[in-house]
Every structure is written in structure tokens, then in C-alpha cells.
Write a protein that holds these residues in place. Structure first.
Motif, PDB file in Angstrom:
ATOM      1  N   ASP A  26      34.137  19.084   0.977  1.00  0.00           N
ATOM      2  CA  ASP A  26      32.793  19.042   1.501  1.00  0.00           C
ATOM      3  C   ASP A  26      31.883  20.101   0.879  1.00  0.00           C
ATOM      4  O   ASP A  26      32.223  21.274   0.874  1.00  0.00           O
ATOM      5  CB  ASP A  26      32.918  19.319   3.007  1.00  0.00           C
ATOM      6  CG  ASP A  26      31.827  18.604   3.752  1.00  0.00           C
ATOM      7  OD1 ASP A  26      31.077  17.869   3.101  1.00  0.00           O
ATOM      8  OD2 ASP A  26      31.748  18.777   4.970  1.00  0.00           O
ATOM      9  N   GLY A  27      30.752  19.675   0.348  1.00  0.00           N
ATOM     10  CA  GLY A  27      29.806  20.648  -0.180  1.00  0.00           C
ATOM     11  C   GLY A  27      30.189  21.168  -1.552  1.00  0.00           C
ATOM     12  O   GLY A  27      29.681  22.188  -1.986  1.00  0.00           O
ATOM     13  N   GLY A  28      31.095  20.464  -2.226  1.00  0.00           N
ATOM     14  CA  GLY A  28      31.432  20.848  -3.593  1.00  0.00           C
ATOM     15  C   GLY A  28      32.344  22.055  -3.686  1.00  0.00           C
ATOM     16  O   GLY A  28      32.380  22.740  -4.698  1.00  0.00           O
ATOM     17  N   ARG A  29      33.134  22.333  -2.611  1.00  0.00           N
ATOM     18  CA  ARG A  29      33.995  23.510  -2.656  1.00  0.00           C
ATOM     19  C   ARG A  29      35.347  23.169  -3.285  1.00  0.00           C
ATOM     20  O   ARG A  29      35.771  22.015  -3.297  1.00  0.00           O
ATOM     21  CB  ARG A  29      34.161  24.064  -1.250  1.00  0.00           C
ATOM     22  CG  ARG A  29      32.879  24.776  -0.786  1.00  0.00           C
ATOM     23  CD  ARG A  29      33.027  25.342   0.593  1.00  0.00           C
ATOM     24  NE  ARG A  29      33.201  24.285   1.579  1.00  0.00           N
ATOM     25  CZ  ARG A  29      33.757  24.488   2.766  1.00  0.00           C
ATOM     26  NH1 ARG A  29      34.224  25.672   3.079  1.00  0.00           N
ATOM     27  NH2 ARG A  29      33.847  23.497   3.616  1.00  0.00           N
ATOM     28  N   ALA A  30      35.986  24.197  -3.787  1.00  0.00           N
ATOM     29  CA  ALA A  30      37.273  24.009  -4.462  1.00  0.00           C
ATOM     30  C   ALA A  30      38.327  23.520  -3.478  1.00  0.00           C
ATOM     31  O   ALA A  30      38.151  23.643  -2.265  1.00  0.00           O
ATOM     32  CB  ALA A  30      37.710  25.335  -5.080  1.00  0.00           C
ATOM     33  N   LEU A  31      39.412  22.944  -4.012  1.00  0.00           N
ATOM     34  CA  LEU A  31      40.464  22.490  -3.110  1.00  0.00           C
ATOM     35  C   LEU A  31      41.828  23.004  -3.565  1.00  0.00           C
ATOM     36  O   LEU A  31      41.966  23.642  -4.600  1.00  0.00           O
ATOM     37  CB  LEU A  31      40.446  20.965  -2.935  1.00  0.00           C
ATOM     38  CG  LEU A  31      40.105  20.073  -4.127  1.00  0.00           C
ATOM     39  CD1 LEU A  31      41.236  20.114  -5.107  1.00  0.00           C
ATOM     40  CD2 LEU A  31      39.887  18.657  -3.637  1.00  0.00           C
ATOM     41  N   SER A  32      42.839  22.717  -2.763  1.00  0.00           N
ATOM     42  CA  SER A  32      44.151  23.292  -3.015  1.00  0.00           C
ATOM     43  C   SER A  32      44.989  22.387  -3.904  1.00  0.00           C
ATOM     44  O   SER A  32      44.676  21.210  -4.102  1.00  0.00           O
ATOM     45  CB  SER A  32      44.881  23.508  -1.686  1.00  0.00           C
ATOM     46  OG  SER A  32      45.127  22.251  -1.095  1.00  0.00           O
TER      47      SER A  32
ATOM     48  N   VAL B  46      30.006  22.709 -10.285  1.00  0.00           N
ATOM     49  CA  VAL B  46      29.625  23.955  -9.607  1.00  0.00           C
ATOM     50  C   VAL B  46      28.239  24.432 -10.009  1.00  0.00           C
ATOM     51  O   VAL B  46      27.361  24.648  -9.168  1.00  0.00           O
ATOM     52  CB  VAL B  46      30.637  25.085  -9.925  1.00  0.00           C
ATOM     53  CG1 VAL B  46      30.461  26.221  -8.949  1.00  0.00           C
ATOM     54  CG2 VAL B  46      32.045  24.549  -9.886  1.00  0.00           C
ATOM     55  N   VAL B  47      28.049  24.575 -11.329  1.00  0.00           N
ATOM     56  CA  VAL B  47      26.773  25.076 -11.804  1.00  0.00           C
ATOM     57  C   VAL B  47      25.655  24.116 -11.426  1.00  0.00           C
ATOM     58  O   VAL B  47      24.581  24.514 -10.974  1.00  0.00           O
ATOM     59  CB  VAL B  47      26.802  25.243 -13.343  1.00  0.00           C
ATOM     60  CG1 VAL B  47      25.518  25.871 -13.823  1.00  0.00           C
ATOM     61  CG2 VAL B  47      27.977  26.091 -13.743  1.00  0.00           C
ATOM     62  N   ARG B  48      25.940  22.835 -11.600  1.00  0.00           N
ATOM     63  CA  ARG B  48      24.905  21.842 -11.323  1.00  0.00           C
ATOM     64  C   ARG B  48      24.503  21.854  -9.857  1.00  0.00           C
ATOM     65  O   ARG B  48      23.344  21.795  -9.516  1.00  0.00           O
ATOM     66  CB  ARG B  48      25.396  20.452 -11.725  1.00  0.00           C
ATOM     67  CG  ARG B  48      24.979  20.105 -13.128  1.00  0.00           C
ATOM     68  CD  ARG B  48      25.492  18.759 -13.513  1.00  0.00           C
ATOM     69  NE  ARG B  48      26.929  18.807 -13.721  1.00  0.00           N
ATOM     70  CZ  ARG B  48      27.689  17.724 -13.732  1.00  0.00           C
ATOM     71  NH1 ARG B  48      27.155  16.551 -13.513  1.00  0.00           N
ATOM     72  NH2 ARG B  48      28.975  17.832 -13.954  1.00  0.00           N
ATOM     73  N   ARG B  49      25.532  21.928  -8.981  1.00  0.00           N
ATOM     74  CA  ARG B  49      25.215  21.945  -7.559  1.00  0.00           C
ATOM     75  C   ARG B  49      24.351  23.138  -7.217  1.00  0.00           C
ATOM     76  O   ARG B  49      23.402  23.053  -6.456  1.00  0.00           O
ATOM     77  CB  ARG B  49      26.497  22.004  -6.729  1.00  0.00           C
ATOM     78  CG  ARG B  49      27.118  20.661  -6.493  1.00  0.00           C
ATOM     79  CD  ARG B  49      28.426  20.860  -5.753  1.00  0.00           C
ATOM     80  NE  ARG B  49      29.241  19.666  -5.788  1.00  0.00           N
ATOM     81  CZ  ARG B  49      29.151  18.693  -4.892  1.00  0.00           C
ATOM     82  NH1 ARG B  49      28.269  18.778  -3.918  1.00  0.00           N
ATOM     83  NH2 ARG B  49      29.916  17.637  -4.978  1.00  0.00           N
ATOM     84  N   GLN B  50      24.709  24.292  -7.802  1.00  0.00           N
ATOM     85  CA  GLN B  50      23.985  25.495  -7.430  1.00  0.00           C
ATOM     86  C   GLN B  50      22.566  25.491  -7.977  1.00  0.00           C
ATOM     87  O   GLN B  50      21.657  25.991  -7.340  1.00  0.00           O
ATOM     88  CB  GLN B  50      24.737  26.739  -7.921  1.00  0.00           C
ATOM     89  CG  GLN B  50      24.320  27.968  -7.149  1.00  0.00           C
ATOM     90  CD  GLN B  50      25.008  29.228  -7.636  1.00  0.00           C
ATOM     91  OE1 GLN B  50      25.899  29.190  -8.467  1.00  0.00           O
ATOM     92  NE2 GLN B  50      24.594  30.353  -7.105  1.00  0.00           N
TER      93      GLN B  50
ATOM     94  N   GLY C  28      18.763  21.967  -7.707  1.00  0.00           N
ATOM     95  CA  GLY C  28      17.559  22.038  -6.875  1.00  0.00           C
ATOM     96  C   GLY C  28      16.504  22.925  -7.504  1.00  0.00           C
ATOM     97  O   GLY C  28      15.357  22.514  -7.717  1.00  0.00           O
ATOM     98  N   ALA C  29      16.923  24.143  -7.864  1.00  0.00           N
ATOM     99  CA  ALA C  29      15.981  25.102  -8.434  1.00  0.00           C
ATOM    100  C   ALA C  29      15.393  24.574  -9.733  1.00  0.00           C
ATOM    101  O   ALA C  29      14.196  24.710  -9.994  1.00  0.00           O
ATOM    102  CB  ALA C  29      16.686  26.431  -8.680  1.00  0.00           C
ATOM    103  N   LEU C  30      16.233  23.930 -10.552  1.00  0.00           N
ATOM    104  CA  LEU C  30      15.751  23.460 -11.850  1.00  0.00           C
ATOM    105  C   LEU C  30      14.719  22.350 -11.694  1.00  0.00           C
ATOM    106  O   LEU C  30      13.701  22.326 -12.379  1.00  0.00           O
ATOM    107  CB  LEU C  30      16.923  22.978 -12.704  1.00  0.00           C
ATOM    108  CG  LEU C  30      17.736  24.088 -13.351  1.00  0.00           C
ATOM    109  CD1 LEU C  30      18.930  23.533 -14.088  1.00  0.00           C
ATOM    110  CD2 LEU C  30      16.854  24.873 -14.317  1.00  0.00           C
ATOM    111  N   TRP C  31      14.985  21.426 -10.774  1.00  0.00           N
ATOM    112  CA  TRP C  31      14.008  20.335 -10.609  1.00  0.00           C
ATOM    113  C   TRP C  31      12.700  20.865 -10.035  1.00  0.00           C
ATOM    114  O   TRP C  31      11.615  20.417 -10.412  1.00  0.00           O
ATOM    115  CB  TRP C  31      14.571  19.215  -9.737  1.00  0.00           C
ATOM    116  CG  TRP C  31      15.623  18.389 -10.436  1.00  0.00           C
ATOM    117  CD1 TRP C  31      16.903  18.178 -10.017  1.00  0.00           C
ATOM    118  CD2 TRP C  31      15.489  17.657 -11.681  1.00  0.00           C
ATOM    119  NE1 TRP C  31      17.579  17.387 -10.921  1.00  0.00           N
ATOM    120  CE2 TRP C  31      16.742  17.053 -11.942  1.00  0.00           C
ATOM    121  CE3 TRP C  31      14.450  17.489 -12.586  1.00  0.00           C
ATOM    122  CZ2 TRP C  31      16.982  16.276 -13.068  1.00  0.00           C
ATOM    123  CZ3 TRP C  31      14.687  16.715 -13.713  1.00  0.00           C
ATOM    124  CH2 TRP C  31      15.935  16.124 -13.945  1.00  0.00           C
TER     125      TRP C  31
END
Lengths: 109, 882
Positions: B141-147, B339-343, B346-349
Motif C-alpha cells: 500500500d502506498g508504494g512501500r517496500a515488501l518482504s 519510488v522516485v516517481r511516486r515521490q 506530483g511536484a513535477l507536474w
């Protein structure tokens, strides 16, 4: 001098092509010949003649060549090309269809 | 045949245009000559005949113009002429030209720069990867890493993916030695057996890593760049031994030149088996630190993928008896991990929109400059129209001038864009570690810029050109003063344009204010600890040397002890994860007083820490005691919780002495030894999560690779190396996993906010400057148009102050009209930004009132200067000039 608009648009092309079909001629001669052959009814002003000549040359229907003229100056003599002759046939047919249609209407209306 | 003749004819008329002109003159001259002869033949004298012929013939220039039109040599040739003419005109008025070109270069450059970043981060697909568009990232959820366990579950249960790979969530730095020769620092990424097959990347030499490498083996694939840099492209590199960090690896393959891994912007030099990680991390299903990319089977729709992933998530939830059901996200991975894209997307657009508005302002500026010039060129236009030029012809020439301006401005803008984009990459680097993004101008960026430029040229060129060629010839030729068109189109249009500029810059200024206020609020958020002057050293121990987990922790404790005696070090501690480092381990918590409803969240974040951790980070103890050296494997299991956990699980802050249990299965009972203040964990935006801290000696497995937190009095950046050397002297087989500072980690999480605030600030200031230039120009122009009137008024005894007020008032009326629209726009803009802003309401009064006030003040100044100059005119001089 009659206004060029007296001539139907497109008719001028037909007249020029027809005139040149007989023999090559320069601008002045073309306008004189049209006037003469129409019994002084039709007159083409230089204001429409030259642009028309340039347009026809641009279309490839007539070609031009500089030749010595009667006034001792070089004149730009226009001649019909083979495509021009074909175009003349097409325009003639269109004209005849149009004029006979108009005549028909005038007779019967 | 006809075609050939036409081509030759047209080609000739293009090439030998001067001859064409001469022939045309000769031909018409001959006609005139014939006409003259005719009149002479009719009995006129030569002079008379010549005059008559001329009269008959009429004006010769319109005929020539029509002939040219008929030949349609027009376009290309006229354009060349227009360009040359435009160039001469532009050189003649350098002030105008410079202002217009600068405005455009600024607008286009900003757009090209931001777009090249958008392209690099959001649009570009991974090179040398097979069909990258079929790759997706599956994340929590929310683009977080997993195990690792979640990865295995997805890989083994999926019906929609043809393959699933696992990779480390980031890259690791290590030193490289090849037969005693140092290869410098390299970046490595441990990956699963499926990595190269799923991506469809075939090594140019040797083989890819596969299943046989995963039963721990020391094999590695090296990047093409590393192969060339360290091995000089040696074709016999396969089988070479190299020392990476403190372990030996054998080269089994060389990756293709263009392939640099799946971490957008972060090049990988070495890929090694996932077993590079200590087994502990692969077994622990709470160790969410990996990333997964899957290849969608051909013909499977996004909906089917979504459905299948949902099913897998539900199955995992059931099988693992998770309290909170697992949710999995599916995101496009054609450009690598998200990761980078998610972060930053928004700011870039948002920035893209902001610079588009800036370009609009610049465009309006140029349009206004052109309008002013059009006013001055009315005479020229009138003359050309009256001697037979068609309006279309004049339009074309004016548009050519605009195009020349646009081309020069655009070229400068594009030339500057890479530099600007490179400085933008620094913002990304602050957040994500050094980014190697290529922001070169590629065809897509160039295409985008060209389209934008074209739109801009039409926008700023067309209206003024139309206005300039729509002339009332008669009144102009009658000799009204040039440029005094009265209340013509020009007078209305330029006023409207300036108002539009004011409105847009009001929106931009409000945006800049909102972003900076949001950033300021974020920067002053109380994190619950003191991040300044804290060095973070991530370390590990060589697994080859057998130690019990407790012995390992004791080794780390010796390092802590040694470091705390280094001059300049105030306190030292360590933790299993870094605060703001991205890693999270959550477990459900059970306490006697806490009876959760089914499905109610009962998770807390677990962090294994050393006794000195709270002091080193500066987290205040609220009640009870912190951990100390006596909380070891033989004493009672204890925990320290934060206030949020105390409130949630015990319904009071004083939970000291109470019992809590971790997990459902093998239950660990712990006594609460102390309560600490809430400290933010992942981001500054979210409130602090419920935290349960556990002592390292009682959880030695989870402290296998800790992160030392060292509070110093010195500059953290300068002391890291010294600290590392000191630590190595205590435990020689200590492994280096990286160093940073706590401040940098926190700054990384607000990098997009900082980028938005700073860039929108720059854009806002630029917009303000452009508006000032526009308003100054307009006021000066209007004042010069009213020169006579002002002169008369002054002569009749009007006060200069009154005249200044009058002129400034007219300009401020416009500004006010623009501001009314601008405030509305700013409010709408702010509402759209609500999700991005922190601690600032979209109806923020400071912003909504501040932007107009700033604009109005500066606008008043911009209008005052030309007004004062106009009022200082000597009326006698002015009136005499007419």
C-alpha cells in the motif's frame, strides 16, 4: 474598357488556350486576337491577362519563350503544351455543356 | 512530363527570381509599348500616346503582385525576404528585441528544463530491457517496500505474471579490489534468481545470475561501465576474483552497455545474489525492505492483474493471520522502480503547470511589445497596403518577425535548459542520494519544446499582427499623426493583456507563497528528537566469522563504547532501522487493557535499540527509565514505548510496569520500563506512529546490522570517516553499509516540498519582473500617446502631481482588474494544491491577501516612473513639436 469581371471566371483561361491553339503569341497579340476574333465584344485587360498567363504557365499548360518581335524588342511568346491542349478540350466540353444548359434554360423558361 | 516542367519552372522561378522580375518588367513594358504605338497610329503625338497608354494600362505594381501570386513563387522566396527584413528590423530596435528574446528564452528554457526532468523521471523507459511497458512494480500500500516472503508468495501464486523478480530496495556502496588494485567505490544491488530473465536483459559476456547462484554463492554480474573502467574491457574477465567490501566474488557475466539497473537515476555496478543479505532479513516476514517487479503475461489486462494481485493479498492475509489485511499496489515499472516517481511526480507536474503559466506571461509580454511596435508601424503598413500588398502578405511578414523572435528565444532557452535541468537534479539527489539522470535534450524533449514554441509564437504573434494590418487607410493616409490610432484595437487589447498578465502572476505568486509557507511549517515541525549533528553509520559484521547473535550485539556495544570516547562525540547509540530511513517493522500488540474490535488496527512499529539510542537522538524520556546495560538476555524482557502507544494500548501515558505482548503466535511478554515522547518515524507530515522499542541484547537477531547514531559537536560530514576508522580499530571485521546524517535523511523526505518552494519562488519573482516590464511599457506608451493632451493640460495650469495620479491611476485600474481575477485563480489553485501543502490552508489569508498587496505595490512603482517622466515634460516643447 470593359471590366475583366465581365468575363466569367475560368472563361479567360479557355479564351487564352483557344487563342494559343492556333499559333504561339505574346501577351499583346493574345489580347488583340481575342478582341478581334470576338468582333470587339470581348476585351481582356492586362490586369487579368498577365496574371492568367503566369497562372497557366505555372500549371504547365503553356510554355514561354523569348523571341524577337515586330517591335524589334524581345517578346515573351507563349505556346500551348500537350497538356494544355488536353486542358483546352476539357474546358471546351465544360463550356459547351454550360452554354447549352444556359441556352436550354433561356429557351424554355 | 508536365510534372517535370512544372518542377523546373518553379525551381527556376525560385532560383532566378531577379531574372523573373526583370522578365516580368520587360513583358509588361512591351505591352505598354504596343498600346502606345496603337495610340500613335490613331494620330496622337508620341508624348500624348505614351500618357494615354499609361492611363489605359493603370497601376503596374498590383498587376506585378498578382503575377507573382499566380506564379506562387511567393512562399519560400517571400519568407526568405521576410526573414532578412525581420532580422534588419530587430537589429534596428535592440531594446525591444532584447526584451522579447529574453522573455521567450526564460519561458521556453524553464519549460524545456522541467520537461526534460519530467521525461527523465516519469516518461523514459529502461534501456536494453525487453518490452519495458509490460513491467509492473508490486508494492505494499502506498508504494512501500515488501518482504522476501511476500515476494515468494506473489511469485508462486500469480496467474497473470510470466515472471516476478526481487531486488534490494536501494543500492549499497562498497569498496572494490581486484588482485590488490583498488577499483574505487562501487554500488551493488543484491537480486533474486529471476532478475535478468524477467527484465529480458541478456549479458553481453558470460551468463546472468540464476537459481544456482542463490544457494549462497559468491558470483556477480558486473556492469558494462565497470567492465571497461576496472577491467579495461578484458574479454577474459569471466572467472576473475574481486574483493567487494570484505568478501570475494567471481565475475560470471557482463551486463549490456545501456543497462544500469532498475533504480531510476541510481546506476548499479554489481549485481549479486540476494543471499548477500543475512538470512535473517530473508526469513523475517516483517522485514519490508525489498522491491518486486513483475512481467505481465501478453494479453492480460490491467484489471485482471489488479484482481489477481488482490486475491494474492487476501490469501497472504489469511495464511499469515494478519490483523490488518495486506494491500498490494500495482504500478507501471517501464521506467524502473516507482519510488522516485511516486515521490516526485506530483511536484513535477505542478512545476510543469507553473512554468507553463510563466511562459504564458512571457508570451503576453512579447505580444504587448509587438502591439506597441505595431502602433509605431501603422504608417508603414498603410503605405504597403495602399500600393497593393495584400493583407495576407503583410500578416505573413509580421508573423515571420514573430517566428524569428521565437526561434532565437527558443534556441537560447533550449541551450540553457540542460544546465537548468542539471541543477534541478540536485533537488532529486538531496532526496534520493546522488542521482545520475541524463537531462540531455533528447528528441522527445526537443519535440515538446518545438510544439510549445510554436503555440507561443502563434499566441504572441497573431493578435498583434491582425491588429497591425486592420487599418483604416483613408484616415491614416490623410495624415493623422502616426501611431495615434485613438481608441483602436491596440488600445483595448494591450490593456486586456496586461490585466491577464497581472492575473496569472498573482496565481504564481500565491503558489510560491503557499509552497514556502508549507515548507517553513514542515521545517519547524517538532520531530520529537533533535536531528542536528547526528551522524548515521550503517554497519554489519562479517557473517563468515561465526558469532552468536548476542556476541554480535556485544561487539557493537564495544564499538559504541569506543566511539563515545572520541573527542567531539557527545553520545552514541544504534537502532535496527534509521529514523526516516524508509524501513519499517510492524507487529500487532496485545495488552490486558486493550480489547480491539475485529479488524481494528493494533499494530505498532518495532525498533530494536541500544541503551544510548534515546540520548543520542535526543528523544526525551517522559516516565520510567530508558534501557541500560542490565537489560540483557538474562534479565526480564522489557520495552520502552512512546506516548502514542501508551495512549492507544493502555489508555493512559503512565504505562510503566504494565505488560504488553508482541504478535499472536509465539507471544513475547514484555514489561514496560519507560515511556518516551512521540518521535516522527517515516515523514514529518504524518503524526508519530505507535512505537515499541526493544533492547538489542534481548532481540539480538534484529540487531544484526544496526545503524549507529552518533551525536557530535563537530560538523557531521567531516567526522564520519574518522568515526569509521575508530570503529574498525575496535572490531576489525566490521562491515561498512553506508554513512549519512539524520538531517539529510529528514531533508530527503521533504525534498519535493523544498523543490516546489524554491522553484515556484524563482518563477514567481520572474513573473513579477515580467509584469513590471509589461506595465512599465504600457504606461510609458500611453503617456507618450497622451503627450499633446498632457502638454495642453500643463499649459493650462494643471498640477504635475495630478497628472501623475491620473496616469498611475489608469494603470492601477488595470492591475486591480487583473488582481480580482488573479485572486479567484489563486484560490482555485490553492484548493487544487491542498494535498501537497502541509499545515497551510488553501484559504490561507496571508497568501490570498499577500500576493495582491505585493503585486499592487510593485505595479504602482512600475507605473509611477514613466508617469513622472511624462509629467515632467516641458509643455512648450511638446506643443511646438506638433
Amino acid at each position: 474598357m470593359p471590366k475583366p469581371s465581365d468575363l466569367l471566371q475560368g472563361t479567360l483561361d479557355l479564351l487564352i488556350l483557344k487563342t494559343l491553339a492556333r499559333e504561339p503569341a505574346h501577351g499583346w497579340a493574345i489580347s488583340k486576337r481575342i478582341q478581334l476574333l470576338s468582333g470587339d465584344v470581348l476585351s481582356v485587360g492586362q490586369g487579368s491577362l498577365y496574371p492568367a498567363l503566369y497562372r497557366l504557365e505555372h500549371q504547365g499548360w503553356i510554355t514561354a519563350e523569348w523571341k524577337d518581335s515586330d517591335l524589334g524588342r524581345a517578346a515573351k511568346v507563349y505556346a500551348l503544351t500537350r497538356e494544355g491542349r488536353r486542358q483546352l478540350d476539357r474546358e471546351l466540353k465544360t463550356w459547351q455543356r454550360l452554354s447549352s444548359a444556359v441556352q436550354l434554360l433561356l429557351d424554355n423558361a | 512530363m508536365r510534372f517535370v516542367r512544372i518542377v523546373i519552372h518553379r525551381w527556376r522561378s525560385l532560383l532566378r527570381s531577379s531574372r523573373g522580375e526583370r522578365e516580368m518588367r520587360d513583358e509588361l513594358g512591351l505591352h505598354l509599348e504596343h498600346l502606345t504605338r496603337e495610340y500613335m497610329a490613331a494620330g496622337m503625338s508620341e508624348t500624348e500616346a505614351r500618357r494615354a497608354a499609361r492611363r489605359d494600362f493603370g497601376p503596374i505594381e498590383p498587376i506585378k503582385e498578382q503575377c507573382r501570386d499566380a506564379r506562387r513563387i511567393g512562399l519560400a522566396q517571400d519568407t526568405a525576404k521576410d526573414v532578412a527584413y525581420a532580422g534588419r528590423l530587430l537589429i534596428k530596435s535592440p531594446g525591444f528585441t532584447l526584451a522579447a528574446i529574453l522573455s521567450l528564452a526564460l519561458g521556453i528554457g524553464a519549460n524545456a528544463a522541467i520537461f526534460s526532468l519530467v521525461d527523465a523521471v516519469l516518461l523514459r523507459t529502461m534501456p536494453s530491457v525487453h518490452e519495458p511497458t509490460r513491467l509492473v512494480e508490486v508494492s505494499r500500500d502506498g508504494g512501500r517496500a515488501l518482504s522476501y516472503a511476500a515476494f515468494e508468495a506473489i511469485r508462486d501464486r500469480t496467474s497473470v505474471f510470466s515472471g516476478v523478480l526481487l531486488t534490494s530496495g536501494g543500492r549499497f556502496a562498497a569498496s572494490l579490489d581486484v588482485s590488490g588494485r583498488s577499483g574505487g567505490e562501487v554500488h551493488l544491488s543484491p537480486v533474486s534468481a529471476e532478475y535478468f530473465t524477467v527484465l529480458g536483459v541478456t549479458p553481453v559476456l558470460g551468463r546472468a545470475l540464476d537459481a544456482r547462484d542463490m544457494a549462497p554463492s559468491n558470483t556477480a554480474v558486473i556492469s558494462h561501465a565497470l567492465w571497461e573502467r576496472v577491467f579495461n574491457g578484458d574479454p577474459n574477465v569471466l572467472g576473475t576474483q574481486m574483493r567487494v567490501g570484505r568478501r570475494d566474488y567471481t565475475v560470471v557475466g557482463v551486463a549490456p552497455r545501456a543497462f544500469s539497473g532498475v533504480l531510476t537515476g541510481h546506476r548499479i555496478d554489481l549485481w549479486m545474489p540476494i543471499t548477500w543479505f543475512d538470512d535473517h532479513y530473508l526469513r523475517n516476514s516483517g522485514a519490508n525492505m525489498f522491491r518486486t517487479i513483475a512481467r505481465v503475461r501478453a494479453g492480460v489486462s490491467r484489471d485482471q492483474v489488479r484482481a489477481n494481485v488482490d486475491v494474492i493479498a487476501a490469501q497472504i492475509t489469511n495464511q499469515w493471520h494478519l490483523e490488518k489485511s495486506l494491500r498490494l499496489d500495482v504500478g507501471d515499472a517501464s521506467g524502473g522502480l516507482t519510488v522516485v516517481r511516486r515521490q516526485f511526480s506530483g511536484a513535477l507536474w505542478i512545476l510543469m503547470g507553473v512554468v507553463a503559466l510563466l511562459l504564458l506571461i512571457a508570451t503576453v509580454n512579447v505580444a504587448n511589445l509587438l502591439l506597441a511596435r505595431a502602433g509605431a508601424r501603422r504608417r508603414e503598413m498603410a503605405v504597403r497596403l495602399s500600393i497593393g500588398a495584400s493583407r495576407w502578405r503583410l500578416l505573413r511578414q509580421l508573423l515571420t518577425e514573430s517566428a524569428v523572435l521565437g526561434a532565437i528565444g527558443g534556441a537560447i532557452g533550449v541551450a540553457l535548459a540542460p544546465t537548468a535541468a542539471a541543477s534541478l537534479v540536485r533537488f532529486l539527489s538531496a532526496a534520493m542520494g546522488t542521482m545520475e539522470l541524463s537531462t540531455d535534450i533528447n528528441p522527445r524533449v526537443l519535440m515538446f519544446t518545438l510544439v510549445v514554441l510554436l503555440i507561443a509564437v502563434v499566441l504572441f504573434g497573431l493578435a498583434p499582427a491582425l491588429a497591425a494590418t486592420r487599418l483604416d487607410l483613408t484616415s491614416l493616409m490623410k495624415g493623422g499623426p502616426a501611431g495615434d490610432g485613438g481608441r483602436g484595437t491596440r488600445a483595448r487589447l494591450d490593456r486586456v493583456l496586461v490585466a491577464v498578465q497581472v492575473a496569472i502572476s498573482c496565481v504564481l505568486l500565491a503558489g510560491a507563497l503557499l509552497f514556502s509557507r508549507s515548507l517553513l511549517t514542515l521545517m519547524h515541525v517538532d520531530a520529537g528528537f533533535r536531528p542536528e549533528h547526528v551522524v548515521l553509520l550503517s554497519v554489519g559484521l562479517d557473517p563468515a566469522r561465526s558469532r552468536t547473535p548476542v556476541d554480535r550485539v556485544r561487539a557493537y556495544d564495544r564499538v559504541v563504547d569506543r566511539l563515545s570516547h572520541v573527542p567531539g562525540v557527545e553520545s552514541v547509540g544504534y537502532s535496527s532501522e534509521r529514523l526516516f530511513g524508509g524501513g519499517t517493522w510492524t507487529e500487532p500488540i496485545v495488552t490486558p487493557r486493550f480489547n480491539p474490535a475485529p479488524g481494528q488496527d493494533r499494530d505498532a512499529v518495532l525498533l530494536v535499540v541500544s541503551p544510548g539510542f534515546f540520548e543520542a537522538l535526543g528523544t526525551r524520556l517522559v516516565r520510567g527509565r530508558p534501557f541500560d546495560v542490565h537489560d540483557d538476555e538474562r534479565s526480564e524482557a522489557v520495552a520502552v514505548i512512546n506516548e502514542a502507544a501508551a495512549r492507544y494500548f493502555f489508555a493512559r501515558t503512565d504505562a510503566v510496569g504494565d505488560i504488553l505482548q508482541i504478535g499472536d503466535g509465539d507471544v513475547r511478554r514484555l514489561r514496560v520500563a519507560g515511556v518516551v515522547q512521540d518521535a516522527k518515524y517515516r515523514t514529518l507530515r504524518e503524526p508519530a506512529p505507535r512505537m515499541v522499542y526493544l533492547p538489542a541484547l534481548q532481540m539480538p537477531d534484529s540487531a544484526a546490522a544496526p545503524n549507529l547514531a552518533i551525536r557530535t559537536t563537530a560538523e557531521p560530514d567531516t567526522i564520519a570517516d574518522a568515526l569509521w576508522n575508530e570503529a574498525r580499530r575496535e572490531v576489525p571485521d566490521l562491515r561498512w553499509r553506508g554513512a549519512t546524517t539524520q538531517r539529510k535523511l529528514i531533508d530527503g523526505t521533504i525534498a519535493p516540498d523544498r523543490m516546489l518552494a524554491q522553484l515556484s519562488g524563482v518563477v514567481g519573482a520572474t513573473a513579477l519582473l515580467l509584469v513590471c516590464v509589461g506595465l512599465y511599457g504600457l504606461t510609458a506608451y500611453e503617456a507618450s500617446r497622451r503627450r499633446r493632451e498632457i502638454g495642453v493640460r500643463l499649459a493650462l495650469g494643471a498640477q504635475r502631481a495630478h497628472i501623475v495620479r491620473n496616469i498611475v491611476g489608469r494603470s492601477l485600474l488595470l492591475v486591480t482588474a487583473g488582481l480580482v481575477a488573479g485572486v479567484g485563480g489563486a484560490a482555485a489553485f490553492a484548493r487544487a494544491l491542498e494535498g501537497v501543502l502541509f499545515g497551510v490552508k488553501s484559504s490561507d489569508l496571508v497568501t490570498l491577501a499577500g500576493a495582491p498587496v505585493v503585486l499592487l505595490t510593485i505595479a504602482a512603482l512600475a507605473a509611477y516612473l514613466p508617469a513622472r517622466r511624462a509629467a515632467r515634460l516641458n509643455p512648450i516643447v511638446t506643443l511646438r513639436a506638433d
